[in-house]
Design an enzyme around this catalytic site. Structure first.
Site, PDB file in Angstrom:
ATOM      1  CG  ASN A 208       0.484  35.248   8.586  1.00 46.22           C
ATOM      2  OD1 ASN A 208       0.361  35.132   9.797  1.00 46.22           O
ATOM      3  ND2 ASN A 208       0.774  36.419   8.012  1.00 46.22           N
ATOM      4  CG  ASP A 276       5.996  38.284   2.437  1.00 46.93           C
ATOM      5  OD1 ASP A 276       6.527  39.173   3.112  1.00 46.93           O
ATOM      6  OD2 ASP A 276       6.188  37.064   2.639  1.00 46.93           O
ATOM      7  CE  LYS A 286     -19.938  35.738  -1.028  1.00 48.67           C
ATOM      8  NZ  LYS A 286     -21.062  35.007  -0.472  1.00 48.67           N
ATOM      9  N   PRO A 303       4.219  46.933   1.495  1.00 54.62           N
ATOM     10  CG  PRO A 303       3.401  48.616   2.870  1.00 54.62           C
ATOM     11  CD  PRO A 303       2.977  47.617   1.832  1.00 54.62           C
ATOM     12  CG  ASP A 304      10.116  44.663   4.609  1.00 54.58           C
ATOM     13  OD1 ASP A 304      10.194  45.030   5.794  1.00 54.58           O
ATOM     14  OD2 ASP A 304      10.504  43.548   4.209  1.00 54.58           O
ATOM     15  CB  ILE A 305       6.480  47.481   8.480  1.00 54.56           C
ATOM     16  CG1 ILE A 305       5.139  47.390   7.748  1.00 54.56           C
ATOM     17  CG2 ILE A 305       6.408  48.487   9.617  1.00 54.56           C
ATOM     18  CD1 ILE A 305       4.054  46.671   8.504  1.00 54.56           C
ATOM     19  CE  LYS A 337      13.879  37.132   5.929  1.00 52.28           C
ATOM     20  NZ  LYS A 337      12.835  36.182   6.244  1.00 52.28           N
ATOM     21  CE  LYS A 341      12.770  41.667   5.712  1.00 50.11           C
ATOM     22  NZ  LYS A 341      11.320  41.726   5.736  1.00 50.11           N
TER      23      LYS A 341
HETATM   24  O1  C5P Z   1      10.856  38.980   4.942  1.00 52.96           O
HETATM   25  P1  C5P Z   1      10.215  38.386   6.136  1.00 52.96           P
HETATM   26  O2  C5P Z   1       8.706  38.465   6.119  1.00 52.96           O
HETATM   27  O3  C5P Z   1      10.681  37.014   6.492  1.00 52.96           O
HETATM   28  O4  C5P Z   1      10.729  39.324   7.335  1.00 52.96           O
HETATM   29  C1  C5P Z   1      10.278  39.151   8.606  1.00 52.96           C
HETATM   30  C2  C5P Z   1      10.480  40.409   9.398  1.00 52.96           C
HETATM   31  O5  C5P Z   1      10.104  41.540   8.632  1.00 52.96           O
HETATM   32  C3  C5P Z   1       9.581  40.464  10.611  1.00 52.96           C
HETATM   33  O6  C5P Z   1      10.234  41.236  11.599  1.00 52.96           O
HETATM   34  C4  C5P Z   1       8.348  41.143  10.087  1.00 52.96           C
HETATM   35  O7  C5P Z   1       7.599  41.758  11.123  1.00 52.96           O
HETATM   36  C5  C5P Z   1       8.948  42.154   9.155  1.00 52.96           C
HETATM   37  N1  C5P Z   1       8.104  42.483   8.001  1.00 52.96           N
HETATM   38  C6  C5P Z   1       7.581  43.746   7.899  1.00 52.96           C
HETATM   39  N2  C5P Z   1       6.822  44.079   6.804  1.00 52.96           N
HETATM   40  C7  C5P Z   1       6.620  43.186   5.805  1.00 52.96           C
HETATM   41  C8  C5P Z   1       7.153  41.903   5.899  1.00 52.96           C
HETATM   42  C9  C5P Z   1       7.886  41.571   7.011  1.00 52.96           C
HETATM   43  O8  C5P Z   1       7.764  44.552   8.815  1.00 52.96           O
HETATM   44  N3  C5P Z   1       5.886  43.538   4.767  1.00 52.96           N
END
Ligand code: C5P
Length: 397
Positions: A208, A276, A286, A303-305, A337, A341
């Site tokens: 991104n 995401d 390749k 994974p959502d950190i 959010k 989260k």
């Molecule tokens: O869901 P979104 O991407 O909008 O959330 C943004 C927040 O979540 C930011 O703080 C980003 O660093 C964190 N994030 C994360 N891991 C992910 C996606 C987002 O820590 N896979």
């Protein structure tokens, strides 16, 4: 106090070098260990014998001293210290630093270090004011180099104006501030920053537009309040700051592992723009063009950190801050959010086309806490970071 800290003191060539002898004495009085480095020009003003007698250790003076290289190489010398102080910092030495030159011991140490650098400039007022020098000063400041002085006053050359090196007591105070005597002293904060790169095959990836500017500014602001910062960064455009522990990663999975390895922390700030999704079963070869047939990419969720750290495991930091890049309904989306989260604060910003936030220098944020939404005026990313760091320090108490 500077306590048991180790300071590498580089003495440049200027008449103010005589004050550096007093500086060594004063730093040692605070309990600090001082390793002196005398430039060739510095040795025209003070003798190596006087410097080493006051420091109580040998003085390093030349890059090509093979004995020293065998004993302690320049990389090690520049890393063993907690802080590098350059006093006096001449126009020549600052120009070398700004340009990244490494032709002698002092400039090599300054280029090789991963520690913070504090400079105490000393030069004639015309030299200080010269656009070339001012360009270098601006460059060094933006590189995170700390400044003490110069002071205004009568100079050894008989002229008057800014250019006098700060007095030893002022430099000692600046050293103590740089060594983290701020409100976050003793605190550990983890900051994520930049984009992640998710491989499609060995040469292609999904990413991104994040530059890493806001995350880097956060790390700097927290560091400046005295925090020990672990900076976990994806492949960002903005280089990581000095004086923080940098952990470089590429993918979201690596970022999560690095964040977990950095725990425990008092606070965590998730400024990274994590991808995401990643490509499921990324090819280890390749992907070739195949007679007009288009490849199909299957995605799987990363994974959502932020959510993982906020909700799982015993090592949850007492304050977890997330960012939310939104293109519409900023407040409503960010509030949802925060709940989803499980973090404490969300710093929401509008990244729609035309906002200029992604890759730009300014940010307009809404801070969502359990007290509701606070709309901040548009300001620079550095100012946003400074204010957030101040709030984090207040929240940690
Ligand atoms: O869901 P979104 O991407 O909008 O959330 C943004 C927040 O979540 C930011 O703080 C980003 O660093 C964190 N994030 C994360 N891991 C992910 C996606 C987002 O820590 N896979």
């Amino acid at each position: 106090m500077a306590g048991s800290r180790h300071i590498l003191l580089i003495i440049g060539g200027g008449i103010a070098a005589y004050k550096s002898l007093e500086l060594i004495r004063r730093l040692r009085e605070t309990g600090a260990k001082v390793t002196p480095v005398l430039t060739r020009a510095g040795a025209e003003f003070v003798t190596p014998l006087a410097v080493s007698a006051l420091a109580g250790v040998k003085v390093y003076s030349d890059l090509f001293d093979l004995t020293d290289e065998a004993e302690m190489g320049h990389i090690e010398l520049s890393r063993a210290a907690d802080l590098i102080v350059v006093a006096p910092a001449t126009a020549d030495l600052m120009a070398k630093m700004a340009a990244g030159l490494a032709g002698d011991l002092a400039s090599t140490l300054l280029l090789a270090t991963d520690k913070r650098v504090l400079v105490a400039p000393a030069m004639n007022v015309r030299m200080w004011d010269h656009p070339a020098n001012q360009r270098n000063v601006a460059q060094l400041k933006s590189d995170g180099v700390l400044f003490v002085g110069p002071n205004e006053g009568e100079m050894a050359c008989g002229e008057f104006g800014p250019g006098r090196m700060s007095e030893p007591a002022e430099i000692v105070a600046a050293v103590e501030a740089a060594l983290g005597q701020g409100p976050l002293a003793g605190r550990h904060v983890v900051v994520t920053s930049g984009p992640t790169h998710e491989p499609i095959d060995p040469v292609r990836y999904i990413a991104n537009r994040s530059s890493g500017a806001q995350g880097t500014a956060m790390a700097v602001a927290l560091r400046d309040l005295g925090a020990r910062v672990t900076f976990v960064t994806g492949p960002a455009v903005v280089p990581p700051p000095q004086g923080v522990e940098v952990v470089r990663v590429e993918t979201a999975a690596q970022m999560l592992a690095a964040v977990q390895a950095a725990m425990p922390a008092d606070a965590a700030v998730f400024a990274a723009a994590v991808a995401d999704w990643r490509v499921e079963g990324a090819s280890d070869r390749k992907i070739k063009k195949d007679g007009g047939k288009l490849p199909t990419l299957n995605f799987t969720e990363n994974p959502d950190i932020l959510a993982t750290v906020s909700t799982k495991g015993p090592a949850r930091p007492s304050l977890v801050v997330g960012f939310a890049a939104e293109t519409n309904d900023v407040e409503a989306n960010a509030t949802a959010k925060r709940a989803r989260k499980g973090c404490d604060w969300i710093v929401a910003n509008d990244v729609s086309y035309g906002s200029g936030v992604m890759g730009g220098t300014d940010n307009t944020v809404t801070l969502i806490t359990d007290a509701g939404a606070e709309h901040w005026p548009r300001m620079g990313k550095t100012a946003v970071a400074t204010e957030l760091a101040r709030r984090i320090a207040a929240a940690l108490g």
